[in-house]
Enzyme design. Sequence first.
Site, PDB file in Angstrom:
ATOM      1  N   LYS A  27      37.714  35.837  46.777  1.00  0.00           N
ATOM      2  CA  LYS A  27      38.686  36.565  46.052  1.00  0.00           C
ATOM      3  C   LYS A  27      38.121  38.127  46.330  1.00  0.00           C
ATOM      4  O   LYS A  27      36.484  38.640  46.254  1.00  0.00           O
ATOM      5  CB  LYS A  27      38.571  36.639  45.014  1.00  0.00           C
ATOM      6  CG  LYS A  27      37.419  36.903  43.928  1.00  0.00           C
ATOM      7  CD  LYS A  27      37.105  38.059  43.462  1.00  0.00           C
ATOM      8  CE  LYS A  27      35.943  37.842  42.477  1.00  0.00           C
ATOM      9  NZ  LYS A  27      35.679  38.864  41.940  1.00  0.00           N
ATOM     10  N   ASP A 152      36.677  32.041  36.446  1.00  0.00           N
ATOM     11  CA  ASP A 152      37.019  32.847  38.171  1.00  0.00           C
ATOM     12  C   ASP A 152      37.801  31.721  39.135  1.00  0.00           C
ATOM     13  O   ASP A 152      38.754  31.778  39.345  1.00  0.00           O
ATOM     14  CB  ASP A 152      36.066  33.042  39.281  1.00  0.00           C
ATOM     15  CG  ASP A 152      36.139  34.548  38.983  1.00  0.00           C
ATOM     16  OD1 ASP A 152      36.688  35.395  37.903  1.00  0.00           O
ATOM     17  OD2 ASP A 152      35.124  35.374  39.515  1.00  0.00           O
TER      18      ASP A 152
END
Length: 311
Positions: A27, A152
Amino acid sequence: MPICLQLLKGCAILVSVQSLTVQAYAKINLSLNITGVQDHMHTVDMIVASVDIADVVSVSLRPDKAVNVRYSGAEIKADGTDSVNRAVAALRTQYPHVQGADICIQKNIPMCAGLGGSSVDAAAVLYALDKLLNLTERGVDIAAAALATGSDVPYMLQGGFARVSGTGGRVEHFSSAAPLYAVIAQGAHGVLTGQCYGLFDTLYPQKMFAPSDNTALTAALKKGDSSAAYTHMDNALTAPAVKLNPQIAHTLNALKDAGAQKALLTGSGSACTGFFPDLPSAQAAAQQLQACGLWARAVQLIHSGIKNTVS
């Protein structure tokens, strides 16, 4: 030949009900605001997106409860404290009968870069074990296990474009129509997330800093207005990350010199992302940065975080 060895040699793998191999995508942060502290953890408000750099994660069930984790391509100690072992432990707090597994991870996502490599490995293992053992149907809360593993990890279970807030458990996915052509660049040294947040607290004693308007950023992405989106991209961890690793400032400047319309730190660093007007410009910039000694890659932003390698 064991599946792990086949992965390293790039051979085809047949997936059965006893094993699953997935691509686990990195990401980038399009923004990162720090909004305070809750339960001794920093709270955030950030816009993130998946990119097409992926670790390959293979999970094969065992007849016993042992969990064997092997990493290839990076120096990571699978000593029980790594993200993958923590993910399995989090599952077993809810469902102690979770079967053992041999887990092989081919690392392609740079480490200590702010690209979510360890988090997405954990998410991939949770995803695979859920599919192999029908854990959701057995009442296991995979999202809760993800949050217990790391902030996350809940986002990484699905990936794509999302606004993430709180300590990571609030994830609002959305579709972006913005044409974004990005280059990720990183110098030789990484940044440890814990150190970066620790220095942030020293630089910002109020323990909050919100340089990005994430509501406006989300709206611009949904409308497909890249230029407007650039004006709202920022990262609250830039100052502490640069102090810990001054090479980050050089990387940001190198991206701008290569023609980036916007350049910012991703996560706690040390990787930085530059956005370019089109794909040829991004590809040319990546080559220019590589020639300057940086790790650099032109990437596509994608709408999923984990994908089966065999359907």
